[in-house]
Design an enzyme around this catalytic site. Structure first.
Site, PDB file in Angstrom:
ATOM      1  N   GLY A 192       0.712   3.752   2.706  1.00  0.00           N
ATOM      2  CA  GLY A 192      -0.514   4.563   2.755  1.00  0.00           C
ATOM      3  C   GLY A 192      -1.281   4.331   4.033  1.00  0.00           C
ATOM      4  O   GLY A 192      -2.505   4.398   4.058  1.00  0.00           O
ATOM      5  N   ASP A 239       7.220   8.597  -0.649  1.00  0.00           N
ATOM      6  CA  ASP A 239       6.296   8.519  -1.779  1.00  0.00           C
ATOM      7  C   ASP A 239       6.311   7.106  -2.337  1.00  0.00           C
ATOM      8  O   ASP A 239       7.339   6.634  -2.819  1.00  0.00           O
ATOM      9  CB  ASP A 239       6.712   9.517  -2.857  1.00  0.00           C
ATOM     10  CG  ASP A 239       5.715   9.622  -4.005  1.00  0.00           C
ATOM     11  OD1 ASP A 239       4.888   8.696  -4.157  1.00  0.00           O
ATOM     12  OD2 ASP A 239       5.762  10.613  -4.751  1.00  0.00           O
ATOM     13  N   MET A 240       5.161   6.423  -2.282  1.00  0.00           N
ATOM     14  CA  MET A 240       5.092   5.027  -2.725  1.00  0.00           C
ATOM     15  C   MET A 240       5.332   4.877  -4.219  1.00  0.00           C
ATOM     16  O   MET A 240       5.625   3.777  -4.696  1.00  0.00           O
ATOM     17  CB  MET A 240       3.738   4.419  -2.352  1.00  0.00           C
ATOM     18  CG  MET A 240       2.549   5.042  -3.026  1.00  0.00           C
ATOM     19  SD  MET A 240       0.990   4.338  -2.420  1.00  0.00           S
ATOM     20  CE  MET A 240      -0.205   5.413  -3.259  1.00  0.00           C
ATOM     21  N   LYS A 284      -3.865  -1.379   2.583  1.00  0.00           N
ATOM     22  CA  LYS A 284      -5.271  -1.421   2.978  1.00  0.00           C
ATOM     23  C   LYS A 284      -6.035  -0.273   2.315  1.00  0.00           C
ATOM     24  O   LYS A 284      -5.752   0.900   2.562  1.00  0.00           O
ATOM     25  CB  LYS A 284      -5.428  -1.320   4.498  1.00  0.00           C
ATOM     26  CG  LYS A 284      -6.905  -1.322   4.942  1.00  0.00           C
ATOM     27  CD  LYS A 284      -7.061  -1.095   6.431  1.00  0.00           C
ATOM     28  CE  LYS A 284      -8.525  -1.078   6.826  1.00  0.00           C
ATOM     29  NZ  LYS A 284      -9.250   0.110   6.316  1.00  0.00           N
ATOM     30  N   HIS A 322      -7.621   0.685  -4.696  1.00  0.00           N
ATOM     31  CA  HIS A 322      -8.879   1.058  -5.356  1.00  0.00           C
ATOM     32  C   HIS A 322      -8.964   2.560  -5.619  1.00  0.00           C
ATOM     33  O   HIS A 322      -9.857   3.021  -6.323  1.00  0.00           O
ATOM     34  CB  HIS A 322     -10.091   0.577  -4.546  1.00  0.00           C
ATOM     35  CG  HIS A 322     -10.363   1.375  -3.313  1.00  0.00           C
ATOM     36  ND1 HIS A 322      -9.794   1.071  -2.100  1.00  0.00           N
ATOM     37  CD2 HIS A 322     -11.136   2.466  -3.091  1.00  0.00           C
ATOM     38  CE1 HIS A 322     -10.209   1.936  -1.200  1.00  0.00           C
ATOM     39  NE2 HIS A 322     -11.020   2.802  -1.764  1.00  0.00           N
TER      40      HIS A 322
END
Length: 371
Positions: A210, A253-254, A267, A271
């Site tokens: 990301g 795509d993670m 990072k 959240h």
């Protein structure tokens, strides 16, 4: 009025002031937006010294009817720590009179963070993103959100999830990428800390999951030129981005899989997501790391994110920011700003039981998690 009645009345008056302060709180962000839209930090910076009100309104070409308004806004922002009001000698006194002192506005550390185009970190794009009318107006739909079981506030207000909205609106996507890139500049300051620096020592490869347009990766890869760095994000995010000697970009795509490396960097990613989604991401990170472990080294996941710690954080600024960001992530994205215990819970669920948390920057922590 009796003493007890007087004390009760004072409590009520203070409570009224508290209500009013929160009621007018939106003006803080609007006044901050005004500072940036008018380029005032840059004007004072380019002026080379504190600037008087007359010099400022002359530079801004403000009508005489609004000079008092500029003074009002500047003094309020000075009260909040964005400017200092100082006394300077009037250098323009050419009529032979005795030199006079004038008030002038000087930059503070906070307003220096809003200067665009300098070598120092600038977080103006973050302010521009958060105060963007299209995005910020979503909060007017909070009442609807509480009665909607599934949709985020963005979906209710914009008709689609935020990532889909950004994908279909290039202007807002650019604004988002600029904001994330500007926030990442703070990493450069953090790397000057010996303990933070040591966390990256000994690593040969790292994937920034990301990682957006690669600002964080660029900073770290320049600091550690022997570290092979891959920025991993959605294909349309990294499309057309140019690689360098030790930095490359890869689309994917993670939630499906993550490229293998000694370390995975996340990072301000987790959240944005619910616990269940975070567990999926962390399991994929674990799989990517386990596959490259050797006897002589230990891979890890490096998380730069927010850890709520009311007992240790400065309450009026740091804790308040974390709570506000938690509300924002919660309603806008189904995300969460987590406490230490909540981080531990998702690590346990992902099969990651060994971790340590260290301070990183003002509101961010570095969490090193080992498989």
């Amino acid at each position: 009025m009796s003493s007890n009645n007087g004390e009760k009345a004072n409590e009520i008056f203070k409570a009224q002031a508290l209500v009013y302060r929160n009621m007018y709180g939106h003006l803080d962000s609007m006044c901050l937006k005004w500072i940036i839209d008018f380029g005032i930090p840059n004007i004072i910076h380019n002026h080379g010294k504190p600037i008087t009100l007359s010099e400022l309104v002359s530079t801004l070409n403000i009508p005489s009817a609004k000079v008092e308004s500029v003074d009002l806004f500047m003094r309020y922002r000075a009260h909040n720590g964005f400017f200092d009001i100082v006394r300077i000698i009037d250098d323009d006194n050419d009529d032979g009179e005795e030199e006079k002192e004038k008030e002038a506005f000087a930059l503070t550390t906070a307003s220096e963070l809003l200067i665009k185009g300098s070598e120092n970190p600038c977080i103006s794009p973050v302010v521009e993103l958060v105060t963007d009318p299209t995005l910020s107006s979503s909060f007017y739909h909070i009442n609807k959100w509480f009665y909607d079981e599934n949709r985020t506030l963005f979906e209710i207000a914009l008709g689609k999830p935020v990532w889909e909205f950004l994908d279909k609106n290039p202007t807002h996507m650019s604004l988002f990428n600029e904001a994330m890139a500007s926030d990442s500049q703070m990493v450069k300051l953090a790397l000057k800390d010996h303990n933070i620096n040591m966390a990256f020592q000994g690593l040969e490869s790292m994937v920034d999951v990301g990682g957006g347009t690669g600002t964080t990766a660029q900073i770290i890869s320049e600091h550690f030129p022997k570290l092979k760095f891959v920025v991993f994000d959605l294909p349309h995010v990294v499309k057309g981005l140019k690689a360098s000697n030790n930095l490359s970009f890869l689309g994917g795509d993670m939630f499906e899989s993550i490229p293998k490396a000694d370390a995975i960097l996340l990072k301000l990613v987790l959240h944005n997501w619910s616990d269940d989604n975070c567990i999926k991401i962390l399991k994929n990170c674990k799989d990517a790391i386990v596959n490259v472990l050797r006897d002589d080294k230990k891979g890890k996941i490096m998380i730069l994110d927010i850890v709520v710690n009311e007992e240790q954080d400065e309450p009026e600024i740091i804790t308040r920011v974390k709570f506000l960001m938690n509300i924002s992530m919660h309603v806008l994205l189904h995300g969460k700003v987590r406490t230490k215990e909540e981080w531990k819970n998702i690590f346990d669920e992902a099969g990651l039981c060994d971790y340590k948390i260290s301070p990183f920057s003002g509101y961010l922590s570095l969490i090193e998690v080992y498989p």
